[in-house]
Motif scaffolding. Structure first.
Motif, short mmCIF file in Angstrom:
data_model
loop_
_atom_site.label_atom_id
_atom_site.label_comp_id
_atom_site.label_asym_id
_atom_site.label_seq_id
_atom_site.Cartn_x
_atom_site.Cartn_y
_atom_site.Cartn_z
N VAL A 1 0.85 -1.19 0.00
CA VAL A 1 0.00 0.00 0.00
C VAL A 1 0.89 1.24 0.00
CG1 VAL A 1 -1.85 1.22 1.19
CG2 VAL A 1 -1.73 -1.28 1.33
N GLN A 2 0.71 2.08 -1.01
CA GLN A 2 1.38 3.38 -1.06
C GLN A 2 0.44 4.43 -0.51
OE1 GLN A 2 4.68 4.45 -2.54
NE2 GLN A 2 4.03 6.06 -1.13
N VAL A 3 0.83 5.05 0.60
CA VAL A 3 0.02 6.09 1.23
C VAL A 3 0.45 7.44 0.69
CG1 VAL A 3 -0.66 7.13 3.43
CG2 VAL A 3 -0.24 4.66 3.29
N ARG A 4 -0.48 8.22 0.17
CA ARG A 4 -0.15 9.51 -0.46
C ARG A 4 0.21 10.57 0.58
NH1 ARG A 4 -1.37 9.51 -5.84
NH2 ARG A 4 -2.74 7.84 -6.58
N ASP A 5 -0.46 10.54 1.71
CA ASP A 5 -0.24 11.54 2.76
C ASP A 5 0.84 11.03 3.71
OD1 ASP A 5 -0.28 13.38 4.77
OD2 ASP A 5 -2.42 13.22 5.21
N SER A 6 1.99 11.69 3.76
CA SER A 6 3.10 11.24 4.59
C SER A 6 2.78 11.28 6.08
CB SER A 6 4.35 12.08 4.31
OG SER A 6 4.10 13.44 4.59
N ALA A 7 1.78 12.07 6.45
CA ALA A 7 1.40 12.18 7.86
C ALA A 7 0.34 11.17 8.26
CB ALA A 7 0.90 13.59 8.16
N ALA A 8 -0.13 10.38 7.30
CA ALA A 8 -1.21 9.43 7.59
C ALA A 8 -0.70 8.26 8.42
CB ALA A 8 -1.81 8.91 6.28
N ALA A 9 -1.60 7.70 9.19
CA ALA A 9 -1.27 6.51 9.99
C ALA A 9 -1.17 5.30 9.08
CB ALA A 9 -2.34 6.30 11.06
N PRO A 10 -0.47 4.25 9.51
CA PRO A 10 -0.40 3.04 8.70
C PRO A 10 -1.79 2.49 8.42
CG PRO A 10 1.20 2.95 10.49
CD PRO A 10 0.33 4.14 10.74
N PRO A 11 -2.03 1.97 7.23
CA PRO A 11 -3.34 1.41 6.91
C PRO A 11 -3.54 0.07 7.60
CG PRO A 11 -1.83 1.03 5.10
CD PRO A 11 -1.09 1.88 6.10
N THR A 12 -4.78 -0.36 7.65
CA THR A 12 -5.09 -1.71 8.11
C THR A 12 -5.50 -2.53 6.89
OG1 THR A 12 -7.40 -1.18 8.55
CG2 THR A 12 -5.85 -0.89 10.36
N VAL A 13 -5.12 -3.81 6.91
CA VAL A 13 -5.43 -4.71 5.81
C VAL A 13 -6.23 -5.89 6.36
CG1 VAL A 13 -4.49 -6.25 4.04
CG2 VAL A 13 -3.41 -4.04 4.47
N VAL A 14 -7.42 -6.11 5.79
CA VAL A 14 -8.31 -7.19 6.20
C VAL A 14 -8.66 -8.01 4.98
CG1 VAL A 14 -10.57 -7.76 7.21
CG2 VAL A 14 -9.24 -5.82 8.10
N ALA A 15 -8.54 -9.34 5.09
CA ALA A 15 -8.90 -10.23 3.99
C ALA A 15 -9.95 -11.21 4.46
CB ALA A 15 -7.68 -10.99 3.48
N ASN A 16 -11.10 -11.19 3.79
CA ASN A 16 -12.22 -12.06 4.15
C ASN A 16 -12.52 -12.01 5.65
OD1 ASN A 16 -12.47 -12.76 1.50
ND2 ASN A 16 -11.74 -14.86 1.73
N PHE B 1 3.33 -3.60 7.74
CA PHE B 1 4.62 -3.07 8.16
C PHE B 1 5.16 -2.08 7.14
CE2 PHE B 1 4.34 -7.39 9.94
CZ PHE B 1 4.47 -7.09 11.29
N LEU B 2 5.89 -1.09 7.65
CA LEU B 2 6.48 -0.07 6.81
C LEU B 2 7.62 -0.66 5.98
CD1 LEU B 2 6.72 2.97 6.04
CD2 LEU B 2 8.37 3.17 7.93
N LEU B 3 7.61 -0.37 4.67
CA LEU B 3 8.72 -0.74 3.79
C LEU B 3 9.65 0.46 3.62
CD1 LEU B 3 6.94 -2.83 0.99
CD2 LEU B 3 8.38 -3.67 2.84
N SER B 4 9.16 1.51 2.97
CA SER B 4 9.92 2.75 2.79
C SER B 4 9.02 3.75 2.08
CB SER B 4 11.18 2.50 1.95
OG SER B 4 10.84 2.06 0.65
N ASN B 5 9.35 5.04 2.27
CA ASN B 5 8.67 6.11 1.52
C ASN B 5 7.14 5.97 1.56
OD1 ASN B 5 11.19 7.13 0.73
ND2 ASN B 5 11.27 5.70 -0.99
N ASN B 6 6.59 5.84 2.75
CA ASN B 6 5.14 5.75 2.94
C ASN B 6 4.54 4.51 2.28
OD1 ASN B 6 5.23 8.27 4.26
ND2 ASN B 6 5.05 9.33 2.29
N ARG B 7 5.35 3.49 2.08
CA ARG B 7 4.88 2.22 1.53
C ARG B 7 4.81 1.19 2.65
NH1 ARG B 7 8.58 -0.02 -1.40
NH2 ARG B 7 7.26 -1.30 -2.71
N PHE B 8 3.67 0.51 2.70
CA PHE B 8 3.43 -0.50 3.73
C PHE B 8 3.08 -1.83 3.06
CE2 PHE B 8 2.61 3.60 5.56
CZ PHE B 8 3.10 3.53 6.85
#
Length: 289
Positions: A50-65, A72-79
């Motif tokens: 997930v690439q988050v556009r807003d650098s100040a945004a909190a990490p997203p949540t991911v739910v499957a079914n 987890f953070l990868l780099s440059n607002n990418r999780f």
């Protein structure tokens, strides 16, 4: 009862393209999402980046079914979150929900069916049916999650022995079909004493010995590779590491044996993602960043 206990133990132990959502969609989306592989099959690990556009945004949540997975953070607002699949999952549509304060996105990917071969195993004697100690230790190990990532690129083959049982095999034990069972790893057959190496870097978080009550898996090593990725290696004749050690990919950690419930000298390598035993093969050939 003996067969049932062995099934329980086995249940505990024993990439192609990608889909890009939002990169060519509406600019208003707060998240761009990349799903890999684009057409997963049973046993695959699904990566959701997930690439988050807003650098100040909190990490997203991911739910499957309906089930939540750590992101987890990868780099440059990418999780990234990993969604494990197994032969026990129903093939079909997986709905993936990516949520945060800015937006909720509902995506979907199709999980393809897969055919697994059947194997007949004869275990001699009644022996021990396992101990609470070994079950508790392995459960505790599988629940460990670290935000740090220690592996890099593709994983290594932990043994050069021939593959004697692949991932996902269904089994009859002493003539009785094991319901809700699948072989949770890859077996490598080789002579006792043949080296076993770490498939990836990580911390040794589990060392179990027959002398300490690991009756069914035999001498056991568990490696935490970080971010919910774990290796467990069973039936060893020797253990060359201690709990708390950090090991590098390719480092010798033990030797093949036939300890525990084993029909001959071999290594069982199980790879777990968020407590689910996934197919190690895609991790060896494709891997994830």
């Amino acid at each position: 009862m003996a067969i049932q206990r062995r099934q329980i133990l086995a249940g505990l132990w024993a990439t192609g393209g990608l889909v890009m959502w939002g990169l060519m969609g509406r600019a208003a989306h707060a998240y761009d999402v990349v799903i890999t592989p684009s057409s997963p099959q049973l046993g695959d690990t699904i990566s959701v980046v997930v690439q988050v556009r807003d650098s100040a945004a909190a990490p997203p949540t991911v739910v499957a079914n309906g089930k939540s997975y750590p992101c987890f953070l990868l780099s440059n607002n990418r999780f990234r979150a990993f969604i494990p699949t197994s032969p026990l999952d129903p093939p079909g549509r997986i709905v993936i929900q990516v949520s945060g304060a800015e937006e909720t996105r509902n995506l979907a990917v199709g999980l393809r069916d897969r055919t697994f071969r059947t194997q007949r195993i004869n275990l001699r004697g009644s022996g021990s049916l396992g101990t609470d100690h070994e079950f508790d230790r392995v459960d505790e190990f599988k629940r460990l999650v670290s935000s740090e990532r220690y592996w890099s690129g593709t994983l290594l083959r932990p043994s050069q022995g021939r593959v004697s049982s692949e991932y996902g095999v269904q089994r009859y034990y002493n003539g009785v079909f094991a319901e809700n069972y699948y072989h949770r790893g890859v077996d490598y057959a080789a002579a006792t004493g043949t080296p076993v190496v770490a498939p990836a870097a990580g911390y040794i978080r589990l060392v179990g010995r027959v002398s300490e009550g690991f009756d069914l898996p035999g001498n056991t090593i568990g490696i935490a590779h970080g971010q919910g990725l774990m290796s467990i290696l069973l039936h060893l004749s020797r253990i060359d590491v201690n709990e708390g050690d950090f090991v590098r990919a390719g480092q010798r950690i033990g030797a093949i044996g036939s300890t525990g419930a084993s029909t001959g000298p071999h290594l069982h390598w199980g790879l777990y993602v968020n407590q689910v035993a996934v197919d190690p093969v895609p991790w060896r050939y494709d891997g994830f960043e």
